[in-house]
Design a protein around this motif. Structure first.
Motif, PDB file in Angstrom:
ATOM      1  N   HIS A   5     -25.634 -35.749  16.685  1.00 52.55           N
ATOM      2  CA  HIS A   5     -26.330 -34.533  16.521  1.00 52.55           C
ATOM      3  C   HIS A   5     -27.065 -34.494  15.117  1.00 52.55           C
ATOM      4  CE1 HIS A   5     -22.809 -33.356  14.040  1.00 52.55           C
ATOM      5  NE2 HIS A   5     -22.256 -33.532  15.206  1.00 52.55           N
ATOM      6  N   LEU A 108     -33.084 -25.934  23.775  1.00 55.84           N
ATOM      7  CA  LEU A 108     -31.738 -26.728  24.561  1.00 55.84           C
ATOM      8  C   LEU A 108     -30.732 -26.574  23.486  1.00 55.84           C
ATOM      9  CD1 LEU A 108     -33.264 -29.835  26.447  1.00 55.84           C
ATOM     10  CD2 LEU A 108     -32.629 -27.522  27.362  1.00 55.84           C
ATOM     11  N   ASP A 109     -29.588 -26.284  24.061  1.00 58.91           N
ATOM     12  CA  ASP A 109     -28.254 -26.175  22.975  1.00 58.91           C
ATOM     13  C   ASP A 109     -27.619 -27.767  23.006  1.00 58.91           C
ATOM     14  OD1 ASP A 109     -28.093 -23.626  22.381  1.00 58.91           O
ATOM     15  OD2 ASP A 109     -27.809 -23.140  24.405  1.00 58.91           O
ATOM     16  N   SER A 136     -31.177 -37.730  20.123  1.00 53.71           N
ATOM     17  CA  SER A 136     -31.155 -36.628  19.317  1.00 53.71           C
ATOM     18  C   SER A 136     -32.139 -36.476  18.115  1.00 53.71           C
ATOM     19  CB  SER A 136     -29.696 -36.565  18.603  1.00 53.71           C
ATOM     20  OG  SER A 136     -29.135 -35.568  17.846  1.00 53.71           O
ATOM     21  N   GLN A 140     -34.439 -33.050  18.400  1.00 53.02           N
ATOM     22  CA  GLN A 140     -33.692 -32.326  17.205  1.00 53.02           C
ATOM     23  C   GLN A 140     -32.722 -31.482  18.086  1.00 53.02           C
ATOM     24  OE1 GLN A 140     -34.066 -31.946  13.628  1.00 53.02           O
ATOM     25  NE2 GLN A 140     -34.080 -34.054  14.301  1.00 53.02           N
ATOM     26  N   THR A 141     -31.623 -32.136  18.987  1.00 57.37           N
ATOM     27  CA  THR A 141     -30.901 -31.514  19.741  1.00 57.37           C
ATOM     28  C   THR A 141     -29.721 -32.317  19.801  1.00 57.37           C
ATOM     29  OG1 THR A 141     -32.678 -30.551  21.109  1.00 57.37           O
ATOM     30  CG2 THR A 141     -30.543 -30.338  21.965  1.00 57.37           C
TER      31      THR A 141
END
Length: 270
Positions: A5, A108-109, A136, A140-141
């Motif tokens: 992440h 998106l989480d 990731s 950027q998720t």
């Protein structure tokens, strides 16, 4: 599984409120990249989160990626550079597929990506390509990836992956349900009314689309049997069926899983 992440996830509980999650599935048949956008809600009490499907789509691999994958899965001796390039190019293809399907839900989480299985030999080892950190960084998720490896390291089969979903969505309160999933390899989940995520029985039953697609390519010059039209027009050949069923995998007791390492073009031609 590995968690990659761009920002710390400390103090984040994904079960206390609805979260937007993208799931990616690519199987050994190499037919497409499947993407599902789901809303995961609080646990309703059965140990699994509530799940609502918001969008689904299938996107093709890029030509360069699928060519390398087909060569790798056919046993070609790729260089370390080629394998590294494939690891990253898969992440790029996954990113494009997610962006195409999730255009209405950009925030998106979490992304779940088990990766592309290129070798599966439990109980010894398994290898999935598709870089979680690269994906990731591109989107950027938060990305959770490589679902099979830890299970194999702990003595499990690392497959099939679908049973937890089957328990959450297909279990019946009074009837026993058997869910059949025909991917590159086929598997079943046996769902009794009392089945839980911890007790579900699931295993690979043998080859699926991998061999059917190969038969279509070599016999009919087609990539696959669209809508099963070729199969419906045919008939069972008992001697051939008996020969295929004599493979020792079918006599093994579950838990068991398999892949192209066992069922492949060479086996069919033999």
């Amino acid at each position: 599984m590995n968690i990659a992440h761009p920002h710390p996830l400390a103090n984040t509980n994904f079960g206390d409120q609805p979260r937007l999650v993208a799931g990616i599935m690519t199987g050994t048949s190499l037919d497409a990249i499947d993407v599902a956008i789901c809303e995961l809600g609080p646990d309703p009490g059965d140990g699994l989160p509530a799940c609502k499907l918001l969008a689904f789509g299938m996107e093709p691999y890029s030509p360069g990626t699928v060519e390398l994958l087909e060569a790798f899965l056919a046993g070609a001796a790729l260089s370390a550079r080629d394998v590294s390039r494939l690891h990253t190019s898969l992440a790029t293809d996954y990113a494009h597929a997610i962006q195409h399907v999730s255009d209405r839900w950009p925030a998106l989480d979490l992304i779940g990506m088990h990766g592309q299985t290129v070798w599966h030999e439990p109980p010894f080892h398994t290898l999935q390509l598709g870089s979680g950190p690269a994906l990731s960084a591109m989107l950027q998720t938060a990305v959770v990836s490589d679902f099979r490896t830890q299970d194999v390291a702990l003595g499990g089969q690392g497959a099939p992956l679908v049973p937890l979903f089957d328990v959450a969505t297909l279990r019946h309160p009074t009837k026993t349900v058997v869910a059949l999933n025909i991917g590159g390899m086929a598997n079943i989940s046996v769902l009794r009314p009392e089945t839980t995520a911890e007790t579900v029985v699931a295993f690979d039953t043998g080859p699926g689309n991998v061999l059917m697609n190969m038969a279509c390519r070599t016999t009919y010059g087609k990539q696959f049997d669209a809508n099963g039209s070729i199969a419906r027009a045919g008939r069972v050949l008992p001697p051939m069926l008996s020969t295929l069923q004599a493979h020792p995998f079918f006599a093994q007791d579950p838990p068991k899983s398999t892949g192209r390492e066992v069922f492949n073009d060479d086996w069919m031609k033999a």
